[in-house]
Write a protein that holds these residues in place. Structure first.
Motif, PDB file in Angstrom:
ATOM      1  N   GLY A 126    -149.892  54.418 -59.065  1.00 57.47           N
ATOM      2  CA  GLY A 126    -148.825  53.446 -59.322  1.00 57.47           C
ATOM      3  C   GLY A 126    -148.317  53.538 -60.751  1.00 57.47           C
ATOM      4  N   ALA A 142    -152.583  42.934 -53.026  1.00 57.18           N
ATOM      5  CA  ALA A 142    -151.639  42.115 -52.256  1.00 57.18           C
ATOM      6  C   ALA A 142    -152.295  41.566 -50.992  1.00 57.18           C
ATOM      7  CB  ALA A 142    -150.388  42.924 -51.923  1.00 57.18           C
ATOM      8  N   ARG A 174    -152.122  43.045 -59.054  1.00 54.54           N
ATOM      9  CA  ARG A 174    -153.172  42.454 -58.214  1.00 54.54           C
ATOM     10  C   ARG A 174    -153.121  43.021 -56.801  1.00 54.54           C
ATOM     11  NH1 ARG A 174    -154.046  36.355 -59.684  1.00 54.54           N
ATOM     12  NH2 ARG A 174    -155.158  36.608 -57.764  1.00 54.54           N
ATOM     13  N   PRO A 224    -151.680  47.490 -50.879  1.00 52.81           N
ATOM     14  CA  PRO A 224    -150.660  47.490 -51.925  1.00 52.81           C
ATOM     15  C   PRO A 224    -151.128  46.711 -53.159  1.00 52.81           C
ATOM     16  CG  PRO A 224    -149.710  46.902 -49.804  1.00 52.81           C
ATOM     17  CD  PRO A 224    -151.202  46.899 -49.637  1.00 52.81           C
ATOM     18  N   VAL A 225    -150.647  47.159 -54.307  1.00 51.89           N
ATOM     19  CA  VAL A 225    -150.866  46.447 -55.568  1.00 51.89           C
ATOM     20  C   VAL A 225    -149.509  45.930 -56.022  1.00 51.89           C
ATOM     21  CG1 VAL A 225    -151.544  46.694 -57.991  1.00 51.89           C
ATOM     22  CG2 VAL A 225    -152.857  47.847 -56.185  1.00 51.89           C
ATOM     23  N   MET A 226    -149.447  44.621 -56.244  1.00 51.36           N
ATOM     24  CA  MET A 226    -148.203  43.972 -56.672  1.00 51.36           C
ATOM     25  C   MET A 226    -148.513  43.082 -57.873  1.00 51.36           C
ATOM     26  SD  MET A 226    -146.970  42.925 -52.817  1.00 51.36           S
ATOM     27  CE  MET A 226    -145.342  42.356 -53.261  1.00 51.36           C
ATOM     28  N   LYS A 227    -147.733  43.244 -58.929  1.00 52.31           N
ATOM     29  CA  LYS A 227    -147.924  42.453 -60.151  1.00 52.31           C
ATOM     30  C   LYS A 227    -149.358  42.571 -60.678  1.00 52.31           C
ATOM     31  CE  LYS A 227    -144.304  39.235 -58.874  1.00 52.31           C
ATOM     32  NZ  LYS A 227    -143.923  37.865 -58.585  1.00 52.31           N
ATOM     33  N   LYS A 253    -149.439  48.057 -62.308  1.00 48.86           N
ATOM     34  CA  LYS A 253    -148.797  46.804 -61.900  1.00 48.86           C
ATOM     35  C   LYS A 253    -148.238  46.875 -60.486  1.00 48.86           C
ATOM     36  CE  LYS A 253    -149.673  44.924 -65.775  1.00 48.86           C
ATOM     37  NZ  LYS A 253    -150.908  44.186 -65.843  1.00 48.86           N
ATOM     38  N   THR A 254    -147.746  48.067 -60.114  1.00 51.32           N
ATOM     39  CA  THR A 254    -147.191  48.293 -58.775  1.00 51.32           C
ATOM     40  C   THR A 254    -147.747  49.609 -58.264  1.00 51.32           C
ATOM     41  OG1 THR A 254    -145.138  47.181 -59.388  1.00 51.32           O
ATOM     42  CG2 THR A 254    -145.067  48.570 -57.429  1.00 51.32           C
ATOM     43  N   GLY A 255    -148.371  49.565 -57.083  1.00 51.71           N
ATOM     44  CA  GLY A 255    -148.939  50.806 -56.589  1.00 51.71           C
ATOM     45  C   GLY A 255    -149.663  50.627 -55.273  1.00 51.71           C
ATOM     46  N   LEU A 256    -150.606  51.523 -55.033  1.00 51.62           N
ATOM     47  CA  LEU A 256    -151.358  51.519 -53.782  1.00 51.62           C
ATOM     48  C   LEU A 256    -152.800  51.908 -54.067  1.00 51.62           C
ATOM     49  CD1 LEU A 256    -151.086  51.227 -50.658  1.00 51.62           C
ATOM     50  CD2 LEU A 256    -150.784  53.711 -50.592  1.00 51.62           C
TER      51      LEU A 256
END
Length: 139
Positions: A138, A111, A109, A104-107, A34-37
């Motif tokens: 993440g 970013a 998806r 970046p990965v946010m929610k 959900k949150t990562g790179l």
């Protein structure tokens, strides 16, 4: 912390841009992160990875024209010709584009902005089978 890796195979037919955004988005969605790179590395020296506009195809056409102007396929300009007359200009173009991107990965998806897509930029006149190594970290 979760980590996922894979190799994305991309076939290109000639000089130009191949949109791989949906493949990257699917990899992220399937990972559960959900949150990562997300890091993407193109495993070649005669192509590139770029983030560019996805709305107006004239942008990609203009970029291809500018790359041609900066690194023309005139064999008389280069010493290295053993892999074909388009190889050395492709190396120059690869130096001008990226071979690695971090997104970046946010929610859950990518970013990316509304008008952004991720492309493999093929710099050879004859296409090739390209590999993009993906590494996602993440939670």
């Amino acid at each position: 912390m979760l980590q996922r890796q894979t190799i994305l195979s991309v076939s290109t037919s000639d000089t130009g841009f191949v949109d791989i955004t949906r493949h990257l988005a699917r990899f992220v969605a399937d990972s559960g992160v959900k949150t990562g790179l997300l890091t993407a590395l193109l495993r070649h020296t005669s192509a590139g990875l770029v983030i560019q506009e996805n709305a107006d195809p004239d942008v990609l056409a203009d970029l291809a024209d500018r790359l041609e102007a900066m690194a023309p396929r005139d064999p008389s300009l280069y010493r290295h010709r053993s892999e074909g007359s388009d190889d050395m200009p492709a190396h120059v173009r690869a130096m001008l584009t990226n071979v690695q991107l971090s997104i970046p990965v946010m929610k859950g998806r990518l970013a990316l902005g509304k008008w952004q897509a991720v492309y493999v930029a093929e710099h050879r006149a004859r296409g090739s089978d390209r590999q993009v190594a993906l590494h996602l970290t993440g939670e």
